[in-house]
Scaffold this motif. Structure first.
Motif, short mmCIF file in Angstrom:
data_model
loop_
_atom_site.label_atom_id
_atom_site.label_comp_id
_atom_site.label_asym_id
_atom_site.label_seq_id
_atom_site.Cartn_x
_atom_site.Cartn_y
_atom_site.Cartn_z
N HIS A 270 -7.88 -2.31 12.89
CA HIS A 270 -8.91 -1.49 12.23
C HIS A 270 -9.99 -1.07 13.24
N ARG B 200 -7.47 -5.09 -3.26
CA ARG B 200 -6.63 -4.47 -4.29
C ARG B 200 -5.91 -5.49 -5.15
N ALA C 182 0.85 -1.20 0.00
CA ALA C 182 0.00 0.00 0.00
C ALA C 182 0.88 1.25 0.00
N LYS D 278 -2.35 3.95 2.83
CA LYS D 278 -2.79 2.81 3.64
C LYS D 278 -4.27 2.83 3.99
N TYR D 279 -4.82 1.63 4.09
CA TYR D 279 -6.15 1.44 4.65
C TYR D 279 -5.96 1.12 6.13
N TRP D 280 -6.48 1.99 7.00
CA TRP D 280 -6.39 1.72 8.44
C TRP D 280 -7.61 2.32 9.11
N GLY E 54 -13.36 -9.58 4.63
CA GLY E 54 -12.80 -8.80 5.73
C GLY E 54 -11.39 -8.30 5.55
N SER E 55 -10.71 -8.68 4.47
CA SER E 55 -9.37 -8.15 4.27
C SER E 55 -9.40 -7.06 3.20
N GLY E 56 -9.15 -5.83 3.63
CA GLY E 56 -9.22 -4.71 2.70
C GLY E 56 -8.07 -4.72 1.71
N SER E 57 -6.90 -5.11 2.19
CA SER E 57 -5.75 -5.11 1.27
C SER E 57 -5.98 -6.15 0.16
N ALA E 58 -6.69 -7.23 0.47
CA ALA E 58 -6.94 -8.28 -0.52
C ALA E 58 -7.78 -7.76 -1.69
N ASP F 174 3.87 -1.65 6.38
CA ASP F 174 2.49 -2.02 6.71
C ASP F 174 2.42 -2.28 8.22
N ALA F 175 1.57 -3.18 8.67
CA ALA F 175 1.47 -3.44 10.10
C ALA F 175 2.56 -4.44 10.50
N MET G 128 0.03 6.67 9.49
CA MET G 128 -0.66 5.46 9.96
C MET G 128 -0.01 4.92 11.23
O1 PMV Z 1 -6.15 -6.10 4.69
P1 PMV Z 1 -6.09 -5.93 6.15
O2 PMV Z 1 -7.44 -5.89 6.75
O3 PMV Z 1 -5.16 -6.93 6.76
O4 PMV Z 1 -5.48 -4.47 6.43
C1 PMV Z 1 -4.32 -4.01 5.81
C2 PMV Z 1 -3.65 -2.99 6.63
C3 PMV Z 1 -2.32 -2.49 6.12
O5 PMV Z 1 -1.59 -3.51 5.51
C4 PMV Z 1 -1.53 -1.98 7.33
C5 PMV Z 1 -2.48 -1.32 5.17
C6 PMV Z 1 -2.90 -1.64 3.76
O6 PMV Z 1 -3.64 -0.83 3.20
O7 PMV Z 1 -2.47 -2.66 3.20
#
Ligand code: PMV
Length: 337
Positions: free
Chosen positions: A203, A153, A13, A16-18, A147-151, A290-291, A249
């Motif tokens: 999140h 993309r 990212a 970032k999505y947070w 439930g995974s926002g990064s997925a 990222d996290a 973030m």
């Molecule tokens: O996709 P998730 O719900 O694991 O969240 C992704 C969170 C970050 O990786 C920190 C940021 C992002 O946008 O990928």
């Protein structure tokens, strides 16, 4: 036995999505932007089964296959997605799933991005929902619901935005394909451990930070800056946006209640080294995280060798993974079982 296989990239990212606007529909508070990365992938094979229960086997980086422990939060999200897609299809058969990553999971390399996009794509195909797989916007909505926002993309090729909005309008949108710009993402691995606070819990905690709303307000112009930088291939503009966004973030993470600290001494060492590389050698390379503690260094392919060598000299760096922009999730003919 009917069988399908898919391969999906992780993504890094840039914005970032947070934090979420809706925890049931997994609508993010802000739009995010990423690049699919070629060196970090999940391969998944799914077959219909006549067993009474679904079976999921996973192979983590450098480990053997093991049956997934269904008591973890992530496994429950996975099972929920299996049940949801089975219901849409009205086919009652259970599934047998094998899935493997070629990179360390849960260490800030968006392992959920590649694994959940692969899982969703594979389930749609095995349950005969080819239309939903072929329509990439619908595919990305289906991925969001696990439930995974990064997925989300990883549903499309190259450089992708995940828009905020409502159930219909929150989905992936392609900014440019994988051939548009020869950027590289060098992952500098300093830590192989699992992260202590999962992003899905993160999140939920984001809006306990007094800085969260400030982040949301200030990042609107950064999203535009990032989109434009990608279209115009302006590395300096992109670099500034991604560094500011990662710092913002992590400031939210560190000021949430309870706080989450993902950076380690090695992360700070890399930040300082990259800033000094820019100042002393005039090499345009930029960091993001990222996290997790592992750094992603973004630069252009022409600087790859120099930046990679430089990173490997930093004492904390155990290894690097080199990534180029990649395709999104796709079906393959080679099965894992
Ligand atoms: O996709 P998730 O719900 O694991 O969240 C992704 C969170 C970050 O990786 C920190 C940021 C992002 O946008 O990928």
């Amino acid at each position: 036995m009917k069988k399908v296989s898919v391969i999906s990239p992780a993504n890094i990212a840039f914005i970032k999505y947070w934090g979420r606007a809706d925890h049931n529909l997994y609508i993010p508070r802000n739009s995010s932007i990423s690049m699919n990365i070629s060196g970090c992938k999940t391969t998944t094979t799914i077959a219909l089964s006549d067993k009474k229960e679904d079976e999921v086997y996973v192979k983590f980086f450098n480990q053997k296959y093991q049956q997934l422990n269904l008591n973890t939060r992530k496994a429950q999200a996975l099972l929920k997605q299996i049940v949801r897609i089975r219901q849409i299809s009205e086919n009652k058969s259970k599934v047998k799933i094998f899935s493997e990553n070629n990179f360390p999971a849960d260490a800030g390399i968006a392992s959920s991005a590649s694994s959940f996009s692969a899982l969703t794509a594979g389930l749609l195909l095995i349950y005969g929902l080819q239309d939903k797989f072929a329509d990439k916007i619908e595919l990305s909505r289906q991925i969001r619901l696990c439930g995974s926002g990064s997925a989300v993309r990883s549903a499309m090729d190259g450089f992708v935005e995940f828009t905020t909005g409502n159930d219909q309008t929150s989905h992936a949108v392609q900014i440019a394909d994988q051939n548009h710009w020869d950027l590289v993402d060098i992952v500098a691995l300093i830590d192989f451990d699992k992260k202590k606070i999962s992003s899905s819990l993160g999140h939920e905690l984001a809006d306990t930070s007094p800085y969260f709303e400030t982040r949301i307000t200030e990042m609107q112009s950064r999203i535009k800056q990032c989109r434009e930088a990608i279209i115009k291939k302006d590395l300096e503009k992109l670099g500034m946006a991604i560094e500011q966004d990662a710092i913002s973030m992590h400031a939210v993470m560190m000021t949430s209640r309870p706080p989450a600290f993902y950076w380690q001494p090695g992360s700070m060492a890399i930040i300082q080294a990259i800033i000094s590389l820019r100042e002393s050698e005039k090499i345009p390379a930029y960091f993001t995280f990222d996290a997790g503690a592992n750094a992603h260094i973004i630069t252009e392919a022409k600087y790859l060798e120099k930046v990679n060598q430089y990173l490997q000299q930093i004492p904390f760096v155990k290894n690097t993974i080199i990534n180029h922009p990649d395709l999104g999730v796709r079906e393959i003919n080679k099965h894992l079982f």
